[in-house]
Structure formats: C-alpha cells, structure tokens
Enzyme design. Structure first.
Site, PDB file in Angstrom:
ATOM      1  N   LYS A 127      -5.775   9.994 -28.258  1.00 46.78           N
ATOM      2  CA  LYS A 127      -6.089   8.590 -28.536  1.00 46.78           C
ATOM      3  C   LYS A 127      -7.173   8.444 -29.602  1.00 46.78           C
ATOM      4  O   LYS A 127      -8.143   9.201 -29.600  1.00 46.78           O
ATOM      5  CB  LYS A 127      -6.592   7.913 -27.259  1.00 46.78           C
ATOM      6  CG  LYS A 127      -5.535   7.788 -26.177  1.00 46.78           C
ATOM      7  CD  LYS A 127      -6.102   7.066 -24.973  1.00 46.78           C
ATOM      8  CE  LYS A 127      -5.092   6.968 -23.861  1.00 46.78           C
ATOM      9  NZ  LYS A 127      -4.755   8.269 -23.264  1.00 46.78           N
ATOM     10  N   CYS A 184       8.678   1.225 -20.898  1.00 46.36           N
ATOM     11  CA  CYS A 184       8.058   2.466 -20.401  1.00 46.36           C
ATOM     12  C   CYS A 184       8.079   3.589 -21.453  1.00 46.36           C
ATOM     13  O   CYS A 184       9.092   3.835 -22.108  1.00 46.36           O
ATOM     14  CB  CYS A 184       8.789   2.922 -19.147  1.00 46.36           C
ATOM     15  SG  CYS A 184       8.073   4.412 -18.443  1.00 46.36           S
TER      16      CYS A 184
HETATM   17  S1  SF4 Z   1       5.453   1.819 -17.246  1.00 45.88           S
HETATM   18 FE1  SF4 Z   1       4.661   2.855 -15.418  1.00 45.88          FE
HETATM   19  S2  SF4 Z   1       5.366   1.599 -13.692  1.00 45.88           S
HETATM   20 FE2  SF4 Z   1       6.581   1.020 -15.465  1.00 45.88          FE
HETATM   21  S3  SF4 Z   1       8.411   2.296 -15.353  1.00 45.88           S
HETATM   22 FE3  SF4 Z   1       6.965   3.399 -16.654  1.00 45.88          FE
HETATM   23  S4  SF4 Z   1       5.850   4.754 -15.273  1.00 45.88           S
HETATM   24 FE4  SF4 Z   1       6.890   3.221 -14.004  1.00 45.88          FE
END
Ligand code: SF4
Length: 379
Positions: free
Chosen positions: A348, A143
């Site tokens: 981006k 994440c």
């Molecule tokens: S990538 Fe998206 S779903 Fe996964 S922990 Fe981070 S915010 Fe949450």
C-alpha cells in the site's frame, strides 16, 4: 433522554409492502444461522423481495456462475426500488462483470505470489494474512478475492489451516495475524474460539485482526456469546468494510457496540466505488456515523483491478479530492488514509492532497482547507 442509538434506524425488511420477510418472527429474523440459511441465491428468490429489471435478470443468469450470488435477507431488505441504490449495486450482478479488460487480474494484489504455504500470504515482514474460509454472508460484486471467495472447491480444509498455524508458529518474526477469508465469522463460535486459542498460544503473536463484513451484511452474527468469546482473546482488532451510510443501521450499531464493549478495536476499510461512494458528502456522512458506532474510519481503498470490476473503479484523483473535502471540514477522526494497493503485490501507498505550496531555505508555505495561505519556518 435520547441516546446516540436512537439516531440510527432499524433496517427495513424490503422495499415492497408485501415483502415475505415481514411475517418472519423477530426471533428467527435475528438468528444469524437463519439469515445464513435463507440467503437469496436465485433470480426467483430475489424477485420475491426486489423488483429486477430485464438487464439485472440477464446479468444474473450470465454472471452468477462465475462469481456466485448470495445476499442475506437482512442486507436484501436495504435494497431500494431504485437502479442506483448503493446496496443493490453491491449485491446484484452487472453484465460488465463479464468484460475482459487487459489491465484486470484474477489476483490483483499478488496474494498467491507471496504464499509460502497454501492459505498464508506473507508479504510484509511482521504480519501475515491467514485465509480461513471462502464463505461470506454476501458475495460483494466488487470483491478483490473473487478467485477464491464463493468457490467451495478451493475452501481451506482442516489440513490447510493446520499448515497455516504451523507456519505462523515456526516464524518468530510474525507478530500480527489477520484472520481473513472469505469471512471468518461464518465459522461457529466454537471453531473460531479454537482457532483464536491456537493463535494466542503462539508466544510471538501479539495482535490478532479479524477481517469481517458481517457487521455490515449480517450484524445478527455478533451475539453476546460471540462477543464474550472474543473478549477472552484480546487484543483483537476487527477490520470491517462499510461502504455507504445506508449500511449504518440500528442492527449494525448494536453489533459494533457489543464488540466494542468486549474490548475489540474496530476500524473500517471503505472501498471507493463508482456510483456508490465516490462523493465527499457520502463519505463524510458514512464516517461520521461510523464514529458514533465506535468504528474508526481507517482506510479508503482505491478499488483493485480485480477481473470484472472495472465498472466500479474511479480515477485515483477522486480519492485525493475526497480526502481534501474531509480534512479540516470534519474531525480528524473522520479522515482515513487513502491508499492504493500496488497491483501485483507491491503493497500500500498512502496519498494525500498537496498542502505544501513551496519551500525555500526552511520557509514553507502551505494552503489550508479554507484555501488560506500560511507560513511555517523551520527552527
Ligand atoms: S469483499 Fe469481503 S465480504 Fe465481500 S465477498 Fe469479498 S471477502 Fe466476502
């Protein structure tokens, strides 16, 4: 007659024959609140479903304070008894999360830098990111928002959400709001309905996007009632995050079908992850499955330099080569944009392979996906 849905298989309930979830009645298994409540958060809970190696057990103890561990029973059921399983790698902590790398940042996209009020990132002129929660069904180890996500103490409260709504109301240039988090689908239908109604009541807001990984990690969340609620707030764009074809189960297919039938436009933002999807065959298989699920592959995102994620990152060239392997070899619908999000908040940029070999006084020489050369002459 067989349907496209029949090409997808239901998710297993674990790699072991005696997995405890096998005995859970279907009604409970398909209840998203039960899935949320029963998330696996401790080593003991995991070991009832998945065989952990000594290294995984050690990483779990060492890392889970820094970025919590939580995995729904549904998503845990997809974890194979294989250290290279792509679901396992996204779900279980790795000791490398503790590595301190000088190029990594807590806020790799500079989201706090462009925050006029707490909980809103306003980087581009006509759109904002609206952080509504720090909760997610699964805390993905890669994440980008580890600094927020899973941290209950920094969770936006009622007042912060109100401040965000007031900011959007007061800025008539904002026509597109990305409701994000965490995962906004962790809210109840009623709470989301209220939030979306407030946004829809703002005359200059044209588009609402919902950023969610529930379609991947908790597809049971997309109930018929939820889809009906969403339909009342169209146009709604749903941005999701499938990373591997293994995640394209019959449950995910059904969730996407319910959303698409309710008029939502669904697109996928895959994050390029080493050992998970840094391979053109895997990405092609994923994108072809997504198209059958009525999900448009939208972005391949170069992994951001978020703290503790270096073990997931690939060279930029990998993404360009994946695009080269997709373009022409599969339908253009299956070819997303490969983008690098400028660390620090530069936005981006999209990268494509070089197809233009040379240009001379309006004569351009190209090489196509088969390696054949052709010319185009300007008018
Ligand atoms: S990538 Fe998206 S779903 Fe996964 S922990 Fe981070 S915010 Fe949450």
């Amino acid at each position: 007659m067989s349907s496209v849905r029949d090409r997808f298989t239901a998710a297993p309930r674990g790699a072991f024959a005696d997995v405890p979830f096998a005995a859970v009645p279907d009604a409970q298994w398909n209840d998203w609140r039960w899935q949320q409540r029963e998330r696996l958060r401790t080593i003991d809970a995991f070991e009832r479903v998945v065989k952990l190696s000594a290294a995984e057990r050690h990483a779990f103890s060492a890392c889970s304070d820094r970025f919590l561990v939580a995995v729904t029973p549904y998503y845990a059921g997809l974890i194979a008894d294989d250290p290279a399983c792509p679901i396992r790698l996204q779900s279980l902590p790795h000791a490398a999360e503790l590595d301190d790398n000088a190029d990594e940042l807590d806020d790799p996209l500079g989201e706090e830098r462009y925050m006029p009020v707490p909980g809103i990132t306003h980087r581009y002129p006509d759109r904002v990111l609206f952080y509504t929660t720090h909760n997610c069904p699964v805390y993905c180890r890669h994440c980008t928002r580890k600094r927020k996500v899973s941290a209950a103490e920094t969770m936006p409260d009622f007042q912060q959400l109100e401040l965000g709504l007031k900011y959007i109301e007061a800025n008539s240039a904002i026509r597109d709001v990305i409701v994000s988090g965490g995962d906004p689908l962790t809210f109840s239908d009623e709470r989301l309905d209220e939030l979306l109604s407030r946004l829809r009541a703002i005359p200059h807001v044209e588009i609402i996007r919902l950023g969610t990984r529930n379609l991947v990690t908790l597809p049971q969340r997309v109930t018929p009632d939820f889809a009906a609620m969403l339909k009342a707030h169209q146009p709604i764009y749903v941005q999701t995050h499938f990373n591997h074809p293994k995640e394209c189960t019959q449950e995910a297919f059904d969730a996407c079908a319910r959303l698409a039938d309710a008029g939502a436009v669904i697109s996928n933002q895959m994050v390029l992850l080493k050992g998970i999807n840094d391979d053109v065959e895997i990405v092609r298989a994923l994108n072809q499955k997504l198209l059958m699920m009525r999900v448009r592959p939208y972005y391949i995102l170069q992994a951001d330099p978020a703290r503790g994620t270096r073990h997931f990152r690939t060279p930029v060239e990998t993404g360009i080569e994946i695009i080269r392997g997709l373009r022409g070899h599969s339908s253009g619908l299956a070819v997303p944009h490969f983008v690098v999000d400028g660390p620090g908040g530069f936005g981006k940029v999209a990268l494509v392979p070089h197809y233009l070999e040379s240009s001379d006084e309006g004569r351009h020489t190209f090489k196509n996906y088969r390696g054949e050369t052709f010319e185009y002459v300007d008018p």
